[in-house]
Design an enzyme around this catalytic site. Sequence first.
Site, short mmCIF file in Angstrom:
data_model
loop_
_atom_site.label_atom_id
_atom_site.label_comp_id
_atom_site.label_asym_id
_atom_site.label_seq_id
_atom_site.Cartn_x
_atom_site.Cartn_y
_atom_site.Cartn_z
CD GLU A 113 44.78 31.03 57.18
OE1 GLU A 113 45.29 30.96 58.31
OE2 GLU A 113 43.62 30.68 56.92
CB CYS A 117 43.33 39.80 49.09
SG CYS A 117 44.02 40.52 47.61
CB ILE A 119 41.66 46.99 45.19
CG1 ILE A 119 43.05 46.33 45.30
CG2 ILE A 119 41.77 48.42 44.63
CD1 ILE A 119 44.07 47.05 46.16
CE LYS A 126 41.13 53.51 38.42
NZ LYS A 126 40.71 54.68 39.22
N GLY A 129 46.40 46.21 43.26
CA GLY A 129 46.44 44.86 43.83
C GLY A 129 47.79 44.20 43.64
O1 BCO Z 1 48.12 42.57 34.43
P1 BCO Z 1 46.88 42.22 33.65
O2 BCO Z 1 46.22 43.42 33.09
O3 BCO Z 1 47.08 41.13 32.66
O4 BCO Z 1 45.83 41.62 34.72
C1 BCO Z 1 45.45 42.34 35.86
C2 BCO Z 1 43.97 42.20 36.11
O5 BCO Z 1 43.24 42.25 34.93
C3 BCO Z 1 43.89 40.85 36.76
N1 BCO Z 1 42.75 40.73 37.65
C4 BCO Z 1 42.37 41.57 38.61
N2 BCO Z 1 41.28 41.11 39.24
C5 BCO Z 1 40.97 39.95 38.62
C6 BCO Z 1 41.91 39.71 37.61
N3 BCO Z 1 41.89 38.63 36.82
C7 BCO Z 1 40.88 37.77 37.03
N4 BCO Z 1 39.96 37.92 37.98
C8 BCO Z 1 39.96 39.00 38.79
N5 BCO Z 1 39.02 39.12 39.74
O6 BCO Z 1 45.06 40.75 37.57
C9 BCO Z 1 46.07 41.64 37.07
C10 BCO Z 1 46.47 42.59 38.18
O7 BCO Z 1 45.46 43.51 38.40
P2 BCO Z 1 45.50 44.67 39.47
O8 BCO Z 1 46.81 44.75 40.12
O9 BCO Z 1 44.99 45.93 38.84
O10 BCO Z 1 44.43 44.12 40.52
P3 BCO Z 1 43.40 44.92 41.44
O11 BCO Z 1 42.09 45.04 40.79
O12 BCO Z 1 44.03 46.19 41.91
O13 BCO Z 1 43.28 43.93 42.67
C11 BCO Z 1 42.77 42.64 42.47
C12 BCO Z 1 41.67 42.30 43.50
C13 BCO Z 1 41.15 40.89 43.24
C14 BCO Z 1 42.26 42.42 44.90
C15 BCO Z 1 40.53 43.36 43.32
O14 BCO Z 1 40.08 43.35 42.01
C16 BCO Z 1 39.36 43.16 44.29
O15 BCO Z 1 39.37 43.68 45.38
N6 BCO Z 1 38.33 42.40 43.88
C17 BCO Z 1 37.15 42.15 44.66
C18 BCO Z 1 37.47 41.37 45.94
C19 BCO Z 1 38.14 40.06 45.67
O16 BCO Z 1 37.74 39.30 44.80
N7 BCO Z 1 39.19 39.76 46.46
C20 BCO Z 1 39.91 38.54 46.45
C21 BCO Z 1 39.09 37.53 47.14
S1 BCO Z 1 39.93 36.10 47.64
C22 BCO Z 1 40.57 36.47 49.14
O17 BCO Z 1 40.42 37.54 49.65
C23 BCO Z 1 41.37 35.39 49.82
C24 BCO Z 1 40.84 34.96 51.12
C25 BCO Z 1 39.50 34.31 51.16
#
Ligand code: BCO
Length: 201
Positions: A113, A117, A119, A126, A129
């Site tokens: 579970e 999550c 970054i 970048k 994630g």
């Molecule tokens: O490969 P592509 O360029 O086609 O797509 C990329 C990103 O554009 C896409 N992506 C990233 N964040 C997204 C998203 N698409 C839609 N909505 C988003 N919020 O995914 C592909 C991979 O991107 P990445 O490897 O560069 O991702 P990154 O930014 O390093 O890590 C993703 C996150 C979500 C971990 C990061 O953006 C982040 O920390 N965001 C804020 C916190 C958050 O929303 N965390 C997830 C909450 S849900 C959770 O934690 C589960 C438990 C309650």
Amino acid sequence: SAREENLKKEEEAGRLKFVCYSNDGIDEHMNIFARQLPNMPKEYIVRLLMDRSHKSVMVIRHSLVVGGITYRPYISTLYLSVMISSLKPRVLMLLVVLITPFPLPNHSQKFGEIAFCAITADEQVKGYGTRLMNHLKQHARDVDGLTHFLTYADNNAVGYFIKQGFTKEIKLEKDRWHGYIKDYDGGILMECKIDQKLPYT
Ligand code: BCO
């Protein structure tokens, strides 16, 4: 993707590390979760990070934490077999006689579970994630013996999870997870099947 290939090179050059900890109190890690997941109470984040049944996979660059995923492996087959192997033969026989008339719950859970999550803000989108999730899958399969992940994804992170192979359709048998994972208001339950052969890293 090209972004992931770049990060792979950084990793090979030793500038990027992926580590897995249980029961850690790393402040940086906690601060990233607290900042990036504002709906999660800080005390709850601290509690899970310090909890021995949770593990965290973290990405570290130049000794700084870039992000992490905290998860709880559910591996009850193991607990059950350890428990049974510690019973005396007579007690074991009695147990078998007593429980035979009843259907056994499915004790091979083998899913993780995902609780948090994130970054850090200036390093998002970048590829970190994706790389982190791949390390998590590899670790969960090879070290914990897991076959699936479940998570309650935030609405705005659904796109990210879909790109990591998660679906909104839950195929995992309900008795393996229902009543075990924490219900989370406002999140969407998503599942990911971990390929048992693929080299994820
Ligand atoms: O490969 P592509 O360029 O086609 O797509 C990329 C990103 O554009 C896409 N992506 C990233 N964040 C997204 C998203 N698409 C839609 N909505 C988003 N919020 O995914 C592909 C991979 O991107 P990445 O490897 O560069 O991702 P990154 O930014 O390093 O890590 C993703 C996150 C979500 C971990 C990061 O953006 C982040 O920390 N965001 C804020 C916190 C958050 O929303 N965390 C997830 C909450 S849900 C959770 O934690 C589960 C438990 C309650």
